[in-house]
Design an enzyme around this catalytic site. Structure first.
Site, mmCIF file in Angstrom:
data_model
loop_
_atom_site.group_PDB
_atom_site.id
_atom_site.type_symbol
_atom_site.label_atom_id
_atom_site.label_comp_id
_atom_site.label_asym_id
_atom_site.label_seq_id
_atom_site.Cartn_x
_atom_site.Cartn_y
_atom_site.Cartn_z
ATOM 1 N N LYS A 10 65.014 82.261 23.939
ATOM 2 C CA LYS A 10 63.634 82.618 24.285
ATOM 3 C C LYS A 10 63.372 82.206 25.712
ATOM 4 C CE LYS A 10 60.137 84.354 21.931
ATOM 5 N NZ LYS A 10 60.332 85.212 20.748
HETATM 6 N N1 GLU Z 1 60.262 88.950 20.981
HETATM 7 C C1 GLU Z 1 60.707 89.558 19.767
HETATM 8 C C2 GLU Z 1 60.868 88.519 18.674
HETATM 9 O O1 GLU Z 1 60.288 87.471 18.716
HETATM 10 C C3 GLU Z 1 61.919 90.438 19.966
HETATM 11 C C4 GLU Z 1 63.122 89.772 20.530
HETATM 12 C C5 GLU Z 1 64.238 90.755 20.898
HETATM 13 O O2 GLU Z 1 64.075 91.940 20.674
HETATM 14 O O3 GLU Z 1 65.238 90.269 21.383
HETATM 15 O O4 GLU Z 1 61.535 88.745 17.699
#
Ligand code: GLU
Length: 423
Positions: free
Chosen positions: A112
């Site tokens: 993240k």
């Molecule tokens: N931000 C999204 C999540 O929390 C998608 C992450 C992604 O597609 O890599 O799952």
């Protein structure tokens, strides 16, 4: 001083993430070295960088990128822009991403990123400069085979396009579509990525209702958060015959006992900037929406919505966690004791990263799928992940959250054991 006091009394997302991990690791009897490895991320990067603002002044921003472990494959996860972003929050979210990718059977670890900023108060040019500079700062640790960012809170395909362009420029202009997902279609994005989180949550809701021996048609649902994911699950539930009795956004909520048409509410929101004031609805606060009497409650906004303060007042039969981390660990236990089924975020909102995986696969093959193909594959992935979790929940007599963590951690642990230690 006040910050320390707050940290002692409030349960952070990181506390909850570690608690959920420990609980599952105990049941799995995870050996100590693996527990140490998987409890903490592998890398945490803090970057501090200047941006020239429109008024000519230079402002400094702090950003983060945290990677859990690349045991199953490259790490994967979004980038959020929010004034409350912190290293602890990004760490917690990277751990959630690890279990999310694993429970879905994807060949990814978790990651993240985030920048502490208020994008609502920044111009387009400022946001572009911030995104390009942040991308350059985290460039040493991202890449199509290393760590693949995506959109998250207050970022979208525009930011992803800037990131691809910036990093491609760092590689002699070589176009690198597999570097991020959630890109515009014209740059190698996938059909269905924009609606994937809400669509995946809807598929999960359908399976849950079936397994709880309830009927979708005529059931009632309240959705907190009417953004990208919340509006899609609301539309899909409504189109399948469920009654949407409440919706909300950051400015407040609306309720109507005979049911709202979320398609019409969206038209209203596009004109008025909020759902509040929608004709023939009553106003309700975001907190009161959570306590409504309904079959399905879908928190689709931000974290820490279901807490020990309101968990005893929740009247829904089931909760579908469309947002990341909407339930604290104390509330989770209280809801479980009260017999309320909670489909955890790592399963309920995994549709987004699943279609991100499809996007990455398409980019690597330079061969693109139809919307129908994406939707069908998403349904297959969501249904089989739900089944794995449901079977574990029945076999071990644990909550759906613990069952999801058991499935997820066991898979990563097996891969880590198979790889052994290079030392
Ligand atoms: N931000 C999204 C999540 O929390 C998608 C992450 C992604 O597609 O890599 O799952």
């Amino acid at each position: 001083m006040s910050v320390d006091l707050r940290r002692q009394t409030e349960i952070s997302m990181l506390d909850s993430a570690r608690f959920f991990f420990d609980r599952a690791a105990d049941i799995l009897k995870l050996e100590e070295p693996l527990r140490e490895l998987l409890r903490y991320p592998k890398r945490k990067l803090i970057v501090n960088f200047p941006i020239r603002m429109d008024n000519g002044k230079v402002q400094h921003f702090e950003g983060y990128r945290v990677q859990h472990h690349p045991v199953l494959g490259p790490t994967k996860g979004g980038i959020r822009y929010h004034p409350d972003v912190s290293l602890d929050e990004v760490e917690a979210l990277s751990v959630l991403m690890a279990w999310k990718c694993s429970v879905m059977g994807l060949p990814f670890g978790g990651a993240k990123g985030g920048v502490k900023c208020n994008p609502k108060e920044m111009s387009l040019g400022e946001r572009e400069r911030l995104t390009r500079r942040y991308a350059s700062e985290i460039a040493p640790i991202i890449g199509p085979d290393v760590d693949i960012p995506a959109p998250d809170v207050y970022t979208g395909e525009r930011e992803m396009a800037w990131i691809v362009d910036t990093i491609s420029m760092h590689h002699d202009g070589q176009f690198m579509p597999g570097l991020v997902t959630g890109k515009p279609l014209v740059l190698g994005g996938s059909l269905g990525r924009d609606t994937a989180t809400g669509r995946g949550a809807y598929f999960v809701a359908v399976q849950l209702i079936k397994n709880m021996k309830m009927k979708l048609e005529g059931s009632t649902a309240a959705v907190q958060g009417f953004g990208n994911a919340g509006s899609v699950i609301a539309n899909n539930l409504h189109d399948s015959g469920a009654k949407i009795i409440a919706l909300s956004d950051s400015r407040g909520g609306i309720t109507k006992s005979t049911g709202l048409d979320p398609h019409k509410v969206m038209e209203y929101k596009e004109k008025n900037g909020t759902v509040v004031g929608f004709p023939s609805s009553e106003k309700i606060s975001n907190n009161d929406l959570l306590e409504l009497n309904c079959d399905l409650l879908a928190p689709a906004a931000l974290e820490n919505q279901l807490t020990e303060k309101n968990a005893s007042k929740i009247k829904a039969k089931a909760v579908i966690e469309v947002a990341n981390g909407p339930t604290t660990m104390k509330a989770d236990e209280m809801l479980y004791e009260r017999g309320i089924s909670v489909v955890p975020d790592i399963l309920a909102n995994a549709g987004g990263v699943t279609v991100s995986y499809f996007e990455w696969v398409q980019d690597r093959a330079f061969y693109f799928w139809s919307a129908e193909e994406v939707d069908l594959k998403l349904k297959q992935f969501m249904d089989s992940a739900f089944q794995r979790v449901w079977d574990m929940h029945v076999e071990k007599k644990v909550s759906l959250r613990t069952a999801s963590y058991l499935v997820a951690i066991d898979r990563v642990a097996k891969a880590a054991r198979a790889r052994g230690i290079y030392a």
